[in-house]
Design a protein around this motif. Sequence first.
Motif, PDB file in Angstrom:
ATOM      1  N   GLN A 192       0.834  -1.202   0.000  1.00  0.00           N
ATOM      2  CA  GLN A 192       0.000   0.000   0.000  1.00  0.00           C
ATOM      3  C   GLN A 192       0.873   1.260   0.000  1.00  0.00           C
ATOM      4  O   GLN A 192       0.518   2.269  -0.599  1.00  0.00           O
ATOM      5  CB  GLN A 192      -0.971  -0.030   1.180  1.00  0.00           C
ATOM      6  CG  GLN A 192      -2.016  -1.144   0.969  1.00  0.00           C
ATOM      7  CD  GLN A 192      -3.207  -1.032   1.886  1.00  0.00           C
ATOM      8  OE1 GLN A 192      -3.087  -0.575   3.022  1.00  0.00           O
ATOM      9  NE2 GLN A 192      -4.369  -1.460   1.412  1.00  0.00           N
TER      10      GLN A 192
ATOM     11  N   ARG B  81       0.863   4.253  -2.720  1.00  0.00           N
ATOM     12  CA  ARG B  81       0.674   5.673  -2.360  1.00  0.00           C
ATOM     13  C   ARG B  81       1.756   6.542  -2.997  1.00  0.00           C
ATOM     14  O   ARG B  81       1.487   7.630  -3.485  1.00  0.00           O
ATOM     15  CB  ARG B  81       0.726   5.857  -0.840  1.00  0.00           C
ATOM     16  CG  ARG B  81      -0.582   5.511  -0.182  1.00  0.00           C
ATOM     17  CD  ARG B  81      -0.614   5.964   1.283  1.00  0.00           C
ATOM     18  NE  ARG B  81      -1.574   5.128   1.970  1.00  0.00           N
ATOM     19  CZ  ARG B  81      -1.278   4.057   2.684  1.00  0.00           C
ATOM     20  NH1 ARG B  81       0.001   3.727   2.852  1.00  0.00           N
ATOM     21  NH2 ARG B  81      -2.219   3.333   3.238  1.00  0.00           N
TER      22      ARG B  81
ATOM     23  N   PRO C 184      -5.406   1.540  -1.569  1.00  0.00           N
ATOM     24  CA  PRO C 184      -5.672   2.462  -0.461  1.00  0.00           C
ATOM     25  C   PRO C 184      -6.777   3.448  -0.858  1.00  0.00           C
ATOM     26  O   PRO C 184      -6.747   3.987  -1.966  1.00  0.00           O
ATOM     27  CB  PRO C 184      -4.339   3.196  -0.267  1.00  0.00           C
ATOM     28  CG  PRO C 184      -3.303   2.330  -0.875  1.00  0.00           C
ATOM     29  CD  PRO C 184      -3.981   1.564  -1.975  1.00  0.00           C
ATOM     30  N   ASP C 185      -7.744   3.614   0.003  1.00  0.00           N
ATOM     31  CA  ASP C 185      -8.871   4.547  -0.198  1.00  0.00           C
ATOM     32  C   ASP C 185      -9.802   4.173  -1.346  1.00  0.00           C
ATOM     33  O   ASP C 185     -10.650   4.977  -1.730  1.00  0.00           O
ATOM     34  CB  ASP C 185      -8.367   5.997  -0.429  1.00  0.00           C
ATOM     35  CG  ASP C 185      -7.384   6.418   0.653  1.00  0.00           C
ATOM     36  OD1 ASP C 185      -7.647   6.089   1.828  1.00  0.00           O
ATOM     37  OD2 ASP C 185      -6.346   7.020   0.305  1.00  0.00           O
TER      38      ASP C 185
END
Length: 516
Positions: free
Chosen positions: A112, A116, A226-227
């Motif tokens: 992750q 990012r 992520p997200d």
Amino acid sequence: MTVDLSPTMPRYYVTTPIYYVNDVPHLGHAYTTVACDALARFMRLDGRDVRFTTGTDEHGQKVAKSAAATGLEPGAFTDQVSERFRSLVEAVGAAPNDFIRTTEDRHYRSVQEIWRRLVQRDEIYTGKYEGWYSVRDEAYLAESELVRQPDGSFRAASGAPVEWVAESSYFFRLSSWQEPLLRWYAEHPDFIGPESRRNEVVRFVEGGLEDLSVSRTSFRWGIPVPDDPEHVIYVWVDALTNYLTSAGFPDEGSETYDRFWPANLHVVGKDIVRFHAVYWPAMLLAAGLAPPRRVFAHGWWTVEGQKMSKSVGNVVDPFQLVQEYGLDQVRYFLLREVPFGNDGDYSRAAMIHRANADLANDYGNLAQRVLTLIQRNCGGAIPEPGPAAAEDDGLLQAAARLGPELRPLMETQQMHAALRALWDVIRAANAYIDHAAPWALARTDMGRCQTVLSVLLEVLRRVAIFSQPFVPVGAAAILDQLAVPADRRNFSDADEALTPGTPLDPPTPVFPRLAS
Ligand code: ME8
């Protein structure tokens, strides 16, 4: 290639691919693991600070499908199969520093984080993938890469079936890395080995790169973006990152990371060169991280002339192999039979021939003959040598050159050549014993007999020290029989001669003859 043997670079990080847990381990997996283990052992014995890692690749559609077929939850299924790969490591006598599973928390964190960073650097954007996908290879394929079958359908070049995929996806701007990659290859001529693979990769990249789809939405078995948990990260992005995770990423200040990244060497099969030599360095450069120093692709094993496959029913079980022929025998066969980088064929006859001709006859007999003569003629103790004759010096010097000869070969992954160099000395020692005939000297010239046996003991000791990375069990047994203490078996101890007068136990044969 240029070889960096400078003492200021003593660390050595070598990796195997992490193996898919869709099925149990076979000969091919054993091969890569044994090769990396021999390299790691060699570097450790040579005083390097070694990190050797292996593990299992557990996410993605292929593994999810295999789990579903067994009726198990993916997590329970991967726990089970991963354990088989852990046992394989032990069965082939490998001693890694880490066994990484992509289902571990540390790896989620690492994957992750790299994601990012790619997002932060605007290397990833959203889109829709529409095209071919091979679940077996876990690879996106351009139409031009497919092979039309007699029935009109398409398959991947590997023979794997392909399916049409249309789903929303994130993309990595791989196309913008074409020029930087070509520059990287040019500036790092050792980045890909062997040469033939390097040329293949350069040609592929010169042909142009398309952006790479790096997430899937049609199944859930993976690490979420992520997200945006509707997406799981493409299994190859997930898998390649294992090499960073094991080195402590994302804790970049950590001692392990500082010490071991970038890796010295990723050893892979030729099937996955593109992932390691194109996608991986591009991802790393894009994330602001250093690419590994070298990727070496070895060749492919067939079995009795045929491709190994479940449907043919000729898949070789490495556990059975070790049980039947012995651990050293299997390791030796795999590393000696073909030049590392070339394809090879496994057959029962070839396996038995190698084990008997090289291990039992050449190496085992040498040890047994010399140690038996010590019992018979020297009262079972290491003899005091007299003045050396020219033929003694020739052999002693050949043995003393093993370290300098083997180092550059192992630095360039030429295990077969390192073994050849070792066996040149073993064969020279056998010729020397035949010619010097110490059993006859025992009746006519005891002083000369003792010198000859002492030369042979010294040669055997050096050969045993340098053969440890390849045949660890037999080499240790010979060093035991020579009464070399367990903590004096590093390459730096190679110049330390045996002590005359040391009693030796009566020998026991080390490499048994296999029945054909
Ligand atoms: O590709 N001969 O895993 P995998 C020689 N998970 N080597 C062979 C072989 C053969 N017939 N068959 C397999 C994957 N191998 C991915 C890797 S890494 C970030 C992810 C060896 O289980 C060879 O090293 O399909 C090959 O590259 C590897 O097993 C593939 O293992």
